[in-house]
Scaffold this motif. Sequence first.
Motif, mmCIF file in Angstrom:
data_model
loop_
_atom_site.group_PDB
_atom_site.id
_atom_site.type_symbol
_atom_site.label_atom_id
_atom_site.label_comp_id
_atom_site.label_asym_id
_atom_site.label_seq_id
_atom_site.Cartn_x
_atom_site.Cartn_y
_atom_site.Cartn_z
ATOM 1 N N GLY A 224 12.347 20.383 10.398
ATOM 2 C CA GLY A 224 12.541 18.948 10.631
ATOM 3 C C GLY A 224 12.366 17.867 9.582
ATOM 4 N N ASP A 225 12.815 16.763 9.490
ATOM 5 C CA ASP A 225 12.954 15.776 8.671
ATOM 6 C C ASP A 225 11.920 14.810 9.024
ATOM 7 N N HIS A 226 11.399 14.293 7.799
ATOM 8 C CA HIS A 226 10.500 12.974 8.296
ATOM 9 C C HIS A 226 10.308 12.301 6.999
ATOM 10 N N ASP A 227 10.088 10.811 7.347
ATOM 11 C CA ASP A 227 10.077 9.952 6.350
ATOM 12 C C ASP A 227 8.467 9.657 6.271
ATOM 13 N N VAL A 228 7.534 9.835 5.209
ATOM 14 C CA VAL A 228 6.219 9.318 5.334
ATOM 15 C C VAL A 228 6.209 7.933 5.401
ATOM 16 N N ILE A 229 5.061 7.490 5.996
ATOM 17 C CA ILE A 229 4.720 6.045 6.254
ATOM 18 C C ILE A 229 4.167 5.557 5.229
ATOM 19 N N PRO A 230 4.178 4.212 4.882
ATOM 20 C CA PRO A 230 3.617 3.580 3.713
ATOM 21 C C PRO A 230 2.240 3.713 3.613
ATOM 22 N N ASP A 231 1.773 3.640 2.142
ATOM 23 C CA ASP A 231 0.327 3.648 1.960
ATOM 24 C C ASP A 231 -0.409 2.300 2.273
ATOM 25 N N ARG A 232 -1.260 2.489 3.284
ATOM 26 C CA ARG A 232 -2.173 1.089 3.538
ATOM 27 C C ARG A 232 -3.325 0.941 2.605
ATOM 28 N N ILE A 233 -3.580 1.846 2.102
ATOM 29 C CA ILE A 233 -4.627 1.697 1.072
ATOM 30 C C ILE A 233 -3.847 1.271 -0.223
ATOM 31 N N GLU A 234 -2.912 1.613 -0.751
ATOM 32 C CA GLU A 234 -2.300 1.116 -1.951
ATOM 33 C C GLU A 234 -1.839 -0.244 -1.681
ATOM 34 N N ALA A 235 -1.288 -0.558 -0.311
ATOM 35 C CA ALA A 235 -1.081 -2.103 -0.165
ATOM 36 C C ALA A 235 -2.346 -2.913 0.040
ATOM 37 N N GLY A 236 -3.224 -2.426 0.468
ATOM 38 C CA GLY A 236 -4.500 -3.348 0.430
ATOM 39 C C GLY A 236 -5.181 -3.378 -1.209
ATOM 40 N N THR A 237 -5.011 -2.380 -1.952
ATOM 41 C CA THR A 237 -5.480 -2.489 -3.207
ATOM 42 C C THR A 237 -4.595 -3.755 -3.940
ATOM 43 N N TYR A 238 -3.164 -3.817 -3.936
ATOM 44 C CA TYR A 238 -2.475 -4.856 -4.288
ATOM 45 C C TYR A 238 -2.786 -6.185 -3.717
ATOM 46 N N LEU A 239 -3.244 -6.237 -2.641
ATOM 47 C CA LEU A 239 -3.434 -7.597 -1.983
ATOM 48 C C LEU A 239 -4.841 -8.092 -2.384
ATOM 49 N N ALA A 240 -5.812 -7.196 -2.777
ATOM 50 C CA ALA A 240 -7.023 -7.306 -3.233
ATOM 51 C C ALA A 240 -6.872 -7.840 -4.599
ATOM 52 N N ALA A 241 -6.128 -7.121 -5.321
ATOM 53 C CA ALA A 241 -5.733 -7.640 -6.951
ATOM 54 C C ALA A 241 -5.133 -9.137 -7.012
ATOM 55 N N GLY A 242 -4.452 -9.363 -6.119
ATOM 56 C CA GLY A 242 -3.843 -10.681 -5.984
ATOM 57 C C GLY A 242 -4.780 -11.597 -5.515
ATOM 58 N N ALA A 243 -5.657 -11.327 -4.540
ATOM 59 C CA ALA A 243 -6.583 -12.275 -4.314
ATOM 60 C C ALA A 243 -7.839 -12.459 -5.238
ATOM 61 N N MET A 244 -8.120 -11.421 -6.172
ATOM 62 C CA MET A 244 -9.032 -11.600 -7.189
ATOM 63 C C MET A 244 -8.616 -12.395 -8.406
ATOM 64 N N THR A 245 -7.204 -12.339 -8.749
ATOM 65 C CA THR A 245 -6.774 -12.943 -9.817
ATOM 66 C C THR A 245 -6.165 -14.387 -9.344
ATOM 67 N N ARG A 246 -6.630 -14.661 -7.935
ATOM 68 C CA ARG A 246 -5.867 -16.048 -7.655
ATOM 69 C C ARG A 246 -4.216 -15.981 -7.734
ATOM 70 N N GLY A 247 -3.619 -15.035 -7.214
ATOM 71 C CA GLY A 247 -2.442 -14.893 -7.474
ATOM 72 C C GLY A 247 -1.608 -15.019 -6.192
ATOM 73 N N GLU A 248 -0.301 -14.784 -6.478
ATOM 74 C CA GLU A 248 0.664 -14.811 -5.324
ATOM 75 C C GLU A 248 1.405 -13.853 -5.091
ATOM 76 N N VAL A 249 0.859 -12.757 -4.146
ATOM 77 C CA VAL A 249 1.666 -11.309 -4.074
ATOM 78 C C VAL A 249 2.144 -10.925 -2.859
ATOM 79 N N THR A 250 3.482 -10.797 -2.865
ATOM 80 C CA THR A 250 3.771 -9.821 -1.775
ATOM 81 C C THR A 250 4.177 -8.622 -1.610
#
Length: 422
Positions: A224-250
Amino acid sequence: MDEILINGGNRLLGEVRVSGAKNSALPILASTILSGGECVITNLPRVVDVLTMGKLLGILGTKVSHEGNRAVIQAAAIHSTEAPYDLVKTMRASVLVLGPLVARFGEAKVSLPGGCAIGSRPVNLHLAGLAKLGAEISIEHGYITAKANRLRGARIYCDTPTVTGTENLMMAASLADGVTMIENAAKEPEIVDLAQFLVKRGARIHGAGTDVITIEGVSQLHGGDHDVIPDRIEAGTYLAAGAMTRGEVTVTHCHPRHLEAVLMKLREAGADVQEEKDLVRLAMPGILKGTDVKTLPFPGFPTDMQAQMVALMSLADGTSVITETVFESRFMHVEELRRMGADIRVEGNRLVVTGRKALTGAPVMASDLRASAGLIVAGLAGEGLTQVQRVYHLDRGYERLEEKLRALGADIQRRSMTTQVH
Ligand code: UD1
């Protein structure tokens, strides 16, 4: 050995695309052993753990052709059912081949994973569950051996919800005779992703994502075929980095509903967090506020985001209590964060973090994958130069980390120590 150099202080601004989830990719790759049919997996993150799983599948006799973020796998000619120590010691998740091997071939020999930096990580629940399914389990010379002519369905209760344990049992039960119920199952999105892939291949699984999973065994699965879901921990890490540097991250190409507990805590810490279908925008309009966090199995706050949150709270206004309930000693990053000026007190399984006005860059040592992510996040906000050593831990789970952070405006680079020597 490489190191990562960060000149901290730049606000992170812009968009970052999340890669596929490592913790989904690993069981999905292991599950290809369950049938001889061709499996095509996409959105695989290019990280060392995924390459290690590919190597393990290759050792077993599986044909793996891996290019970029796509792999074509065919487990038609498996000639070995043994996962050797040399591989398992580099990646505990190798134990995920145990269930599929014994279910399809009636035998498996997998090196018992050793100790690890985040405390004792037993696999007793994997083994007890397989024994319930009728496997004869023994441990000799550092190896787990599991044997069964044919597994048979059973009712299994997990004392603790275990992610890879639930995955191992779900895979094994897919080819067992009769019905299996896994009670107190783990509910992580990666389990749902694996179940969906198995169902596409002919498995009969209900309840994945809840604490009772029912599996009606079938005699065989197909490809069968499958597309792996996005990495929620990687996403959370970039958001934390955005918050920590007082940035604006999407953060794009993510599933915000997999991140609810993290987003809630970032909001409590003062971030303005907007969710859309497959992206999250974060800005820090006011002050960073201290907030208490307790790690729990999904849908609770993920232990894999604890180190990043501790880094964030080190710069927050006030005192925060971070309680780790999933792993017993997952605080290796604390000493390193202290070297950067963080004020953190350890009280049993709790950290009392008193926010400081600033952190200062320092040479620090990564001890495990997520501890390293915490040090990177701290380094991005720290004043001056942070050198993160032992970055091979990061390479196990973050795809093109420096490149993605540089695109957000971070001053970060990798120095290859091997190159320096020559
Ligand atoms: C998975 C993740 C890891 C994450 C962890 C918790 C993968 C490849 N790794 O690890 O990134 O940090 O979930 O979300 O998906 N336990 C037992 N006996 C067992 C199994 C587990 O007592 O047989 C205990 C563990 O010691 C721990 C708790 O259960 O205290 C949860 O561990 P578990 O969910 O099994 O973690 P992993 O699956 O190893």
